[in-house]
Write a protein that holds these residues in place. Structure first.
Motif, PDB file in Angstrom:
ATOM      1  N   LEU A 151       1.209   8.526 -15.434  1.00  0.00           N
ATOM      2  CA  LEU A 151       2.310   8.192 -16.158  1.00  0.00           C
ATOM      3  C   LEU A 151       3.492   8.673 -16.086  1.00  0.00           C
ATOM      4  N   LYS A 152       3.782  10.022 -15.787  1.00  0.00           N
ATOM      5  CA  LYS A 152       4.967  10.701 -15.512  1.00  0.00           C
ATOM      6  C   LYS A 152       6.003  10.102 -14.495  1.00  0.00           C
ATOM      7  N   PHE A 153       5.344   9.210 -13.496  1.00  0.00           N
ATOM      8  CA  PHE A 153       5.970   8.484 -12.531  1.00  0.00           C
ATOM      9  C   PHE A 153       6.155   6.997 -12.884  1.00  0.00           C
ATOM     10  N   ALA A 154       5.644   6.562 -13.929  1.00  0.00           N
ATOM     11  CA  ALA A 154       5.916   5.083 -14.331  1.00  0.00           C
ATOM     12  C   ALA A 154       7.373   4.684 -14.654  1.00  0.00           C
ATOM     13  N   GLY A 155       7.969   3.843 -14.003  1.00  0.00           N
ATOM     14  CA  GLY A 155       9.120   3.176 -14.436  1.00  0.00           C
ATOM     15  C   GLY A 155      10.464   4.263 -13.838  1.00  0.00           C
ATOM     16  N   MET A 156       9.988   5.262 -12.861  1.00  0.00           N
ATOM     17  CA  MET A 156      11.059   6.230 -12.274  1.00  0.00           C
ATOM     18  C   MET A 156      12.060   5.380 -11.383  1.00  0.00           C
ATOM     19  N   PHE A 157      11.661   4.298 -10.915  1.00  0.00           N
ATOM     20  CA  PHE A 157      12.808   3.318 -10.223  1.00  0.00           C
ATOM     21  C   PHE A 157      13.047   2.024 -10.725  1.00  0.00           C
ATOM     22  N   LYS A 158      13.002   1.938 -12.150  1.00  0.00           N
ATOM     23  CA  LYS A 158      13.322   0.807 -12.760  1.00  0.00           C
ATOM     24  C   LYS A 158      14.847   0.612 -12.802  1.00  0.00           C
ATOM     25  N   ASP A 159      15.899   1.565 -12.644  1.00  0.00           N
ATOM     26  CA  ASP A 159      17.167   1.419 -12.434  1.00  0.00           C
ATOM     27  C   ASP A 159      17.783   1.475 -10.959  1.00  0.00           C
ATOM     28  N   ASP A 160      16.875   1.859 -10.038  1.00  0.00           N
ATOM     29  CA  ASP A 160      17.353   2.161  -8.677  1.00  0.00           C
ATOM     30  C   ASP A 160      17.575   0.897  -8.063  1.00  0.00           C
ATOM     31  N   PRO A 161      18.770   0.705  -7.481  1.00  0.00           N
ATOM     32  CA  PRO A 161      19.544  -0.680  -6.994  1.00  0.00           C
ATOM     33  C   PRO A 161      18.478  -0.936  -5.554  1.00  0.00           C
ATOM     34  N   GLN A 162      17.971   0.216  -4.851  1.00  0.00           N
ATOM     35  CA  GLN A 162      17.600  -0.166  -3.821  1.00  0.00           C
ATOM     36  C   GLN A 162      15.936  -0.605  -3.815  1.00  0.00           C
ATOM     37  N   PHE A 163      15.434  -0.638  -4.887  1.00  0.00           N
ATOM     38  CA  PHE A 163      13.998  -0.553  -5.270  1.00  0.00           C
ATOM     39  C   PHE A 163      13.360  -1.796  -4.680  1.00  0.00           C
ATOM     40  N   ARG A 168       3.431  -3.900   6.007  1.00  0.00           N
ATOM     41  CA  ARG A 168       2.181  -4.166   5.621  1.00  0.00           C
ATOM     42  C   ARG A 168       1.553  -5.364   6.252  1.00  0.00           C
ATOM     43  N   ARG A 169       2.575  -6.459   6.375  1.00  0.00           N
ATOM     44  CA  ARG A 169       2.092  -7.680   7.095  1.00  0.00           C
ATOM     45  C   ARG A 169       1.914  -7.227   8.504  1.00  0.00           C
ATOM     46  N   GLU A 170       2.813  -6.425   8.925  1.00  0.00           N
ATOM     47  CA  GLU A 170       2.796  -6.017  10.450  1.00  0.00           C
ATOM     48  C   GLU A 170       1.523  -5.230  10.770  1.00  0.00           C
ATOM     49  N   LEU A 171       0.982  -4.252   9.798  1.00  0.00           N
ATOM     50  CA  LEU A 171      -0.087  -3.653  10.130  1.00  0.00           C
ATOM     51  C   LEU A 171      -1.190  -4.635   9.990  1.00  0.00           C
ATOM     52  N   ASP A 172      -1.441  -5.550   9.164  1.00  0.00           N
ATOM     53  CA  ASP A 172      -2.571  -6.474   8.959  1.00  0.00           C
ATOM     54  C   ASP A 172      -2.706  -7.219  10.242  1.00  0.00           C
ATOM     55  N   ALA A 173      -1.571  -7.840  10.831  1.00  0.00           N
ATOM     56  CA  ALA A 173      -1.423  -8.462  12.099  1.00  0.00           C
ATOM     57  C   ALA A 173      -2.027  -7.580  13.166  1.00  0.00           C
ATOM     58  N   LYS A 174      -1.810  -6.268  13.250  1.00  0.00           N
ATOM     59  CA  LYS A 174      -2.389  -5.661  14.328  1.00  0.00           C
ATOM     60  C   LYS A 174      -3.616  -5.479  14.226  1.00  0.00           C
ATOM     61  N   MET A 175      -4.178  -5.162  12.809  1.00  0.00           N
ATOM     62  CA  MET A 175      -5.633  -4.995  12.678  1.00  0.00           C
ATOM     63  C   MET A 175      -6.321  -6.033  12.906  1.00  0.00           C
ATOM     64  N   GLU A 176      -5.874  -7.543  12.492  1.00  0.00           N
ATOM     65  CA  GLU A 176      -6.383  -8.724  12.878  1.00  0.00           C
ATOM     66  C   GLU A 176      -6.733  -8.930  14.306  1.00  0.00           C
ATOM     67  N   GLU A 177      -5.816  -8.483  15.301  1.00  0.00           N
ATOM     68  CA  GLU A 177      -5.786  -8.798  16.547  1.00  0.00           C
ATOM     69  C   GLU A 177      -6.936  -7.747  17.141  1.00  0.00           C
ATOM     70  N   HIS A 178      -6.878  -6.545  16.526  1.00  0.00           N
ATOM     71  CA  HIS A 178      -7.747  -5.371  16.896  1.00  0.00           C
ATOM     72  C   HIS A 178      -9.277  -6.080  16.551  1.00  0.00           C
ATOM     73  N   TYR A 179      -9.520  -6.633  15.614  1.00  0.00           N
ATOM     74  CA  TYR A 179     -10.893  -7.494  15.243  1.00  0.00           C
ATOM     75  C   TYR A 179     -11.193  -8.380  16.096  1.00  0.00           C
ATOM     76  N   ARG A 180     -10.168  -9.271  16.598  1.00  0.00           N
ATOM     77  CA  ARG A 180     -10.295 -10.183  17.389  1.00  0.00           C
ATOM     78  C   ARG A 180     -10.853  -9.804  18.700  1.00  0.00           C
ATOM     79  N   GLN A 181     -10.279  -8.634  19.210  1.00  0.00           N
ATOM     80  CA  GLN A 181     -10.506  -8.215  20.626  1.00  0.00           C
ATOM     81  C   GLN A 181     -11.973  -7.669  20.672  1.00  0.00           C
ATOM     82  N   ILE A 198       8.283  -2.181   2.390  1.00  0.00           N
ATOM     83  CA  ILE A 198       6.796  -2.114   2.441  1.00  0.00           C
ATOM     84  C   ILE A 198       5.872  -3.228   2.621  1.00  0.00           C
ATOM     85  N   GLU A 199       6.278  -4.343   2.016  1.00  0.00           N
ATOM     86  CA  GLU A 199       5.715  -5.780   2.475  1.00  0.00           C
ATOM     87  C   GLU A 199       5.617  -6.105   3.749  1.00  0.00           C
ATOM     88  N   ALA A 200       6.938  -5.967   4.530  1.00  0.00           N
ATOM     89  CA  ALA A 200       7.056  -6.399   5.854  1.00  0.00           C
ATOM     90  C   ALA A 200       6.188  -5.368   6.773  1.00  0.00           C
TER      91      ALA A 200
END
Length: 132
Positions: free
Chosen positions: A88-100, A111-124, A107-109
């Motif tokens: 709870l002490k961290f909740a909202g700590m980035f609410k006014d951060d312009p770079q959030f 995550r997508r890259e890691l998911d794609a690598k894992m998918e390729e690994h499972y295919r192999q 982070i999303e990009a």
């Protein structure tokens, strides 16, 4: 004027009122000398010793009944301490951060890259299992 007859009513109650039976877990131990010891779990000093299991349990029962004449068993209920969630002490700590928002996109990009690598690994792995 009419006479009023008053009746005394008696309520009959049967005594003694039977208390619910208590149940206990008992540890039975065969002793080296051939006797049997019955120990009440949770109250290790409450024991019965006999030549047979039945005798040991009977002596334990008598011991416990004698003990309960001057004592009683109650249930203690306490509330757990209220602990603040450590996050709870961290909740909202980035609410006014312009770079959030930019950070979330990164982070999303990632995550997508890691998911794609894992998918390729499972295919192999699947392809290797099909060959075998």
């Amino acid at each position: 004027m009419k006479d009023k007859n008053i009746m005394n009513l008696a309520v009959k109650t049967t005594f003694p009122i039977t208390a619910p039976k208590l149940t206990y877990d008992v540890l039975i131990e065969n002793q080296q000398d051939g006797t049997v010891k019955a120990i009440l779990l949770g109250l290790p000093d409450c024991q019965g010793l006999g030549n047979t299991e039945t005798e040991a349990i009977e002596k334990l029962s008598q011991s416990l009944q004698t003990r309960l004449k001057t004592a009683k068993i109650v249930t203690l209920e306490i509330e757990a301490p209220k602990v603040e969630n450590p996050w709870l002490k961290f909740a909202g700590m980035f609410k006014d951060d312009p770079q959030f928002d930019e950070m979330l996109e990164y982070i999303e990009a990632d995550r997508r890259e890691l998911d794609a690598k894992m998918e390729e690994h499972y295919r192999q792995i699947d392809a290797e299992n099909e060959i075998k």
